[in-house]
Design a protein around this motif. Structure first.
Motif, short mmCIF file in Angstrom:
data_model
loop_
_atom_site.label_atom_id
_atom_site.label_comp_id
_atom_site.label_asym_id
_atom_site.label_seq_id
_atom_site.Cartn_x
_atom_site.Cartn_y
_atom_site.Cartn_z
N ARG A 149 22.36 -27.05 57.50
CA ARG A 149 21.41 -27.90 56.77
C ARG A 149 20.01 -27.83 57.37
NH1 ARG A 149 23.85 -33.05 54.95
NH2 ARG A 149 26.03 -32.63 54.63
N TRP B 173 22.35 -28.71 66.63
CA TRP B 173 21.14 -28.82 65.83
C TRP B 173 19.92 -28.42 66.66
CZ3 TRP B 173 20.04 -31.66 61.03
CH2 TRP B 173 21.19 -31.95 60.30
N VAL C 98 17.12 -32.63 52.34
CA VAL C 98 17.99 -31.66 52.99
C VAL C 98 18.23 -30.50 52.04
CG1 VAL C 98 20.15 -32.80 52.28
CG2 VAL C 98 20.12 -31.40 54.35
N LEU D 155 16.86 -30.15 57.41
CA LEU D 155 16.43 -31.51 57.11
C LEU D 155 14.94 -31.60 57.35
CD1 LEU D 155 17.03 -34.49 56.47
CD2 LEU D 155 17.81 -34.75 58.84
N PRO E 269 20.56 -26.92 51.85
CA PRO E 269 21.67 -26.21 52.50
C PRO E 269 21.41 -24.72 52.65
CG PRO E 269 22.18 -26.56 50.21
CD PRO E 269 20.84 -27.20 50.45
N SER E 270 21.98 -24.18 53.71
CA SER E 270 22.04 -22.72 53.86
C SER E 270 23.26 -22.28 53.05
CB SER E 270 22.20 -22.37 55.33
OG SER E 270 22.30 -20.99 55.50
N GLY F 148 20.81 -36.91 55.45
CA GLY F 148 20.69 -35.46 55.58
C GLY F 148 21.48 -34.87 56.72
N GLY G 65 22.55 -27.45 61.93
CA GLY G 65 21.45 -28.11 61.25
C GLY G 65 20.15 -27.94 62.00
#
Length: 184
Positions: A118, A21, A173, A120, A175-176, A13, A89
């Motif tokens: 992402r 992040w 995961v 996760l 996604p945006s 992910g 992320g």
């Protein structure tokens, strides 16, 4: 769960090393440090938890840390605005099952992801609540939650049985959406 098992669970992910992040609900940092290994020295992780003792534990651990991704511990509540810049992320490991209003919190958190970022998620794959999982989020229910937050379809990236509880856990995961693209 051993460090290597956490790394293996979330590896699929994370994507490429580096980036900025956040680990929301980071606690004392077990998954933060797994993410640190995967991001490498070009990464930055905002480790956020509402428990000041957990954040102090992360700071102490950092004092003797070998080179790697930068960890920035911060005490804050995930249900309130966090004031984060756009993230590549976000890790939410064992966070959502503690939140009664998962849709509202996830909508807020998703707003911190840059287009193509992402989310996760690591959660127990069970439907009925337990004492230590009051608001379970089975993988089968994650898609409707991510869609409501404006994120894409979640993909399963890891599974394992929790050594402490014997319950199946998953990593997924979502996604945006990229600029101009609708959520899948």
């Amino acid at each position: 769960m051993e460090h290597s098992e956490m790394v293996a669970l979330i590896r699929g992910g994370v994507g490429a090393p580096g980036g900025v992040w956040a680990d929301i609900g980071a606690g004392t940092g077990n998954f933060t440090w797994a993410l640190r290994e995967l991001l490498g020295p070009a990464g930055t992780i905002h480790a956020i938890d509402r428990d000041g003792k957990a954040i102090a534990s992360q700071r102490a651990r950092l004092a003797n840390a070998p080179p790697g991704a930068t960890i920035v511990p911060r005490q804050a509540d995930a249900t309130r605005p966090l004031g984060l810049a756009a993230l590549d992320g976000m890790l939410a490991a064992n966070l959502l099952h503690f939140l009664p209003d998962q849709p509202a919190v996830l909508r807020q958190l998703a707003g911190y992801l840059r287009p193509g970022g992402r989310l996760l998620v690591v959660e127990y794959d069970l439907a009925a609540p337990l004492r230590f999982v009051p608001y379970p989020l089975p993988f089968a229910a994650l898609a409707s939650l991510t869609a409501a937050a404006g994120l894409g379809q979640p993909a399963l990236v890891g599974r394992r049985v929790s050594p402490s509880s014997g319950i199946a856990m998953y990593a997924a995961v979502a996604p945006s959406p990229r600029l101009g693209a609708p959520a899948a």
